[in-house]
Design a protein around this motif. Structure first.
Motif, PDB file in Angstrom:
ATOM      1  N   UNK A 267       0.838  -1.196   0.000  1.00 27.17           N
ATOM      2  CA  UNK A 267       0.000   0.000   0.000  1.00 27.17           C
ATOM      3  C   UNK A 267       0.876   1.250   0.000  1.00 27.17           C
ATOM      4  N   UNK A 268       0.421   2.254  -0.746  1.00 27.16           N
ATOM      5  CA  UNK A 268       1.197   3.497  -0.863  1.00 27.16           C
ATOM      6  C   UNK A 268       0.323   4.686  -0.494  1.00 27.16           C
ATOM      7  N   UNK A 269       0.899   5.612   0.299  1.00 28.67           N
ATOM      8  CA  UNK A 269       0.185   6.831   0.689  1.00 28.67           C
ATOM      9  C   UNK A 269       1.158   8.001   0.608  1.00 28.67           C
ATOM     10  N   UNK A 270       0.618   9.177   0.301  1.00 28.31           N
ATOM     11  CA  UNK A 270       1.481  10.366   0.182  1.00 28.31           C
ATOM     12  C   UNK A 270       1.067  11.415   1.214  1.00 28.31           C
ATOM     13  N   UNK A 271       2.073  11.947   1.912  1.00 27.81           N
ATOM     14  CA  UNK A 271       1.832  12.991   2.912  1.00 27.81           C
ATOM     15  C   UNK A 271       2.887  14.089   2.732  1.00 27.81           C
ATOM     16  N   UNK A 272       2.625  15.262   3.311  1.00 37.24           N
ATOM     17  CA  UNK A 272       3.619  16.333   3.290  1.00 37.24           C
ATOM     18  C   UNK A 272       4.889  15.879   3.986  1.00 37.24           C
ATOM     19  N   UNK A 273       6.038  16.388   3.537  1.00 34.95           N
ATOM     20  CA  UNK A 273       7.327  15.914   4.057  1.00 34.95           C
ATOM     21  C   UNK A 273       7.734  16.622   5.347  1.00 34.95           C
ATOM     22  N   UNK A 317      -0.618  17.777   5.716  1.00 32.40           N
ATOM     23  CA  UNK A 317      -1.382  17.605   4.475  1.00 32.40           C
ATOM     24  C   UNK A 317      -1.203  16.202   3.889  1.00 32.40           C
ATOM     25  N   UNK A 318      -2.202  15.772   3.153  1.00 38.02           N
ATOM     26  CA  UNK A 318      -2.115  14.498   2.425  1.00 38.02           C
ATOM     27  C   UNK A 318      -2.243  14.798   0.924  1.00 38.02           C
ATOM     28  N   UNK A 319      -1.911  13.808   0.121  1.00 37.63           N
ATOM     29  CA  UNK A 319      -1.946  13.970  -1.344  1.00 37.63           C
ATOM     30  C   UNK A 319      -2.563  12.721  -1.965  1.00 37.63           C
ATOM     31  N   UNK A 320      -3.194  12.907  -3.115  1.00 39.32           N
ATOM     32  CA  UNK A 320      -3.776  11.757  -3.820  1.00 39.32           C
ATOM     33  C   UNK A 320      -2.708  11.093  -4.689  1.00 39.32           C
ATOM     34  N   UNK A 321      -2.826   9.774  -4.783  1.00 39.63           N
ATOM     35  CA  UNK A 321      -1.903   8.978  -5.598  1.00 39.63           C
ATOM     36  C   UNK A 321      -2.697   8.119  -6.565  1.00 39.63           C
ATOM     37  N   UNK A 322      -2.060   7.748  -7.679  1.00 38.17           N
ATOM     38  CA  UNK A 322      -2.641   6.677  -8.500  1.00 38.17           C
ATOM     39  C   UNK A 322      -1.497   5.830  -9.052  1.00 38.17           C
ATOM     40  N   UNK A 323      -1.817   4.593  -9.355  1.00 36.58           N
ATOM     41  CA  UNK A 323      -0.823   3.660  -9.887  1.00 36.58           C
ATOM     42  C   UNK A 323      -1.201   3.305 -11.313  1.00 36.58           C
ATOM     43  N   UNK A 324      -0.279   3.498 -12.219  1.00 35.59           N
ATOM     44  CA  UNK A 324      -0.531   3.140 -13.617  1.00 35.59           C
ATOM     45  C   UNK A 324       0.663   2.330 -14.117  1.00 35.59           C
ATOM     46  N   UNK A 325       0.418   1.096 -14.507  1.00 32.29           N
ATOM     47  CA  UNK A 325       1.476   0.208 -15.008  1.00 32.29           C
ATOM     48  C   UNK A 325       2.661   0.131 -14.046  1.00 32.29           C
ATOM     49  N   UNK A 326       2.350   0.032 -12.777  1.00 34.77           N
ATOM     50  CA  UNK A 326       3.401  -0.126 -11.770  1.00 34.77           C
ATOM     51  C   UNK A 326       4.107   1.169 -11.396  1.00 34.77           C
ATOM     52  N   UNK A 327       3.693   2.284 -12.000  1.00 33.04           N
ATOM     53  CA  UNK A 327       4.313   3.574 -11.649  1.00 33.04           C
ATOM     54  C   UNK A 327       3.340   4.393 -10.820  1.00 33.04           C
ATOM     55  N   UNK A 328       3.916   5.128  -9.849  1.00 38.05           N
ATOM     56  CA  UNK A 328       3.101   5.991  -8.990  1.00 38.05           C
ATOM     57  C   UNK A 328       2.972   7.368  -9.618  1.00 38.05           C
ATOM     58  N   UNK A 334      -2.182  19.793  -2.598  1.00 34.49           N
ATOM     59  CA  UNK A 334      -2.215  19.317  -1.210  1.00 34.49           C
ATOM     60  C   UNK A 334      -3.649  19.367  -0.681  1.00 34.49           C
ATOM     61  N   UNK A 335      -4.048  18.286  -0.018  1.00 31.28           N
ATOM     62  CA  UNK A 335      -5.354  18.280   0.638  1.00 31.28           C
ATOM     63  C   UNK A 335      -5.186  18.877   2.037  1.00 31.28           C
TER      64      UNK A 335
END
Lengths: 356, 36
Positions: A267-273, A317-328, A334-335
């Protein structure tokens, strides 16, 4: 982390660290005095007071070098990250030693005249046209003043009330304190001390600290430049499989902000650094017990919503991600801090995007 | 650190090393008023 006020959040790690620090300081002072007495005997012997002034001063400088080296070392190699956790205690110790050095020097060199020690210290050797006569006490006092403000505001009480942004900006003044300290040594001790060891040591210290910062800065710039192709407003964050388990990849956005994409299993999630506590780089941290853990002071967040686990209240903040052909692919918008976002899952059979 | 603090940090560390090395070199070369 703590939800109630505590003067110092003691834990076994901090206790061990501080005991080691105190033992190290006592050991250094003792060794410095013993070796100096052995090397400089007879007619060239220095008094105990002068030896103590020098031992305290050099110990403060050594500690400041260690404090300044920890940051870039942790960015160059993650194994040094635990040293960041209690860095503030090292800084307060450096200030305390510098203060003792200043008090002892002021008393010893300026305490027996008709002028008060402070007045004598500031005006007695003021020949601004000469290097050897330059009042080296002034840059020393400037460094001590900056270190005082840093030590006095080192507690999380001040961090919370000043806000992390102002607090961190204030504490970046340590670099000017360092410059003032080098000037204090160059215009003071190096003018009167013929022993080349002192020149070699301070020169080595300056080169080491500068080199570490430049190497760490170069590594960050190189990593930032690798980012990132964008398509339809989404940013290519690279292959999902390239991210280690329970670690993150940091992506730089066009507006220079950074996003940390964490992997927890598949599972992959994106957040502010940027950690809400002190601005630490969350992307250099890892997932511990299901929580993203800041490498600086252990503040924790859930990757799926950017919220600290209850009862803590920090949010990022959080961010939306999508996976396409194994790439993020990352949506750079920023949400609001604490907004839940479904993690994307890597389907190993089809390498396709799946929202749970 | 925020993006602006990182930028400041880089500028500071580009300026500090030459300034400190220059200071050290001058203070040693011209020690006690000596001109090399």
């Amino acid at each position: 982390m703590s939800i109630a006020y505590r003067a110092v959040q003691w834990n076994p790690f901090k206790k061990r660290h501080d005991l080691l620090l105190i033992a190290g300081i006592i050991g250094y002072l003792s060794l410095f005095i013993l070796i100096s007495k052995a090397v400089r005997g007879g007619a060239h012997a220095l008094s105990d007071e002068i030896l103590m002034i020098r031992a305290l001063g050099t110990c403060a400088i050594l500690l400041l070098h260690i404090v300044l080296a920890i940051g870039p070392l942790a960015r160059i190699d993650r194994r040094f990250s635990p040293l960041l956790y209690n860095r503030r205690h090292l800084g307060v110790a450096a200030f305390t030693l510098a203060l003792l050095h200043a008090l002892l020097a002021a008393g010893y060199y300026h305490g027996f005249g008709v002028l008060s020690p402070t007045r004598s210290l500031l005006i007695s050797s003021a020949d601004y046209r000469s290097l050897s006569g330059f009042p080296f006490e002034i840059p020393g006092l400037l460094a001590l003043t900056i270190l005082f403000f840093m030590a006095a505001t080192s507690h999380d009480f001040w961090l919370r009330n000043l806000t992390p942004r102002v607090w961190k900006t204030l504490h970046m003044a340590v670099y000017f304190a360092y410059f003032a300290l080098v000037a204090h040594v160059a215009l003071g001790a190096l003018q009167s001390e013929p022993n080349p060891v002192y020149v070699a040591l301070i020169g080595f210290g300056v080169l080491l600290v500068a080199a570490l910062h430049l190497i760490a800065g170069r590594m960050e710039t190189t990593a930032d430049r690798k980012s990132c192709e964008s398509r339809d407003g989404w940013i290519d964050a690279g292959p999902a499989d390239a991210i280690e388990h329970d670690r993150a990849k940091t992506v730089r956005l066009p507006d220079r902000r950074r996003v940390a994409i964490f992997r927890e299993g598949d599972h992959f999630s994106a957040i502010g650094d940027v950690c809400a506590h002190q601005g630490g780089p969350l992307g250099e941290g890892r997932i511990v017990n299901g929580c993203v853990t800041c490498p600086w002071h252990g503040y924790q967040y859930l990757a799926r919503n950017g919220q600290s686990p209850p009862p803590f209240t920090e949010r990022i903040p959080t961010f939306r991600l999508k996976l396409v052909d194994g790439r993020l692919w990352l949506d750079p918008l920023a949400l609001p801090p604490g907004t839940p976002v479904q993690p994307v899952r890597l389907d190993r059979h089809s390498s396709e995007c799946c929202h749970e | 650190m925020t993006a602006s603090q990182r930028a400041w940090h880089r500028w500071i560390w580009l300026a500090l090393p030459p300034a400190m090395l220059l200071l050290l070199a001058v203070s040693i070369l011209f020690r006690n008023g000596a001109v090399p």
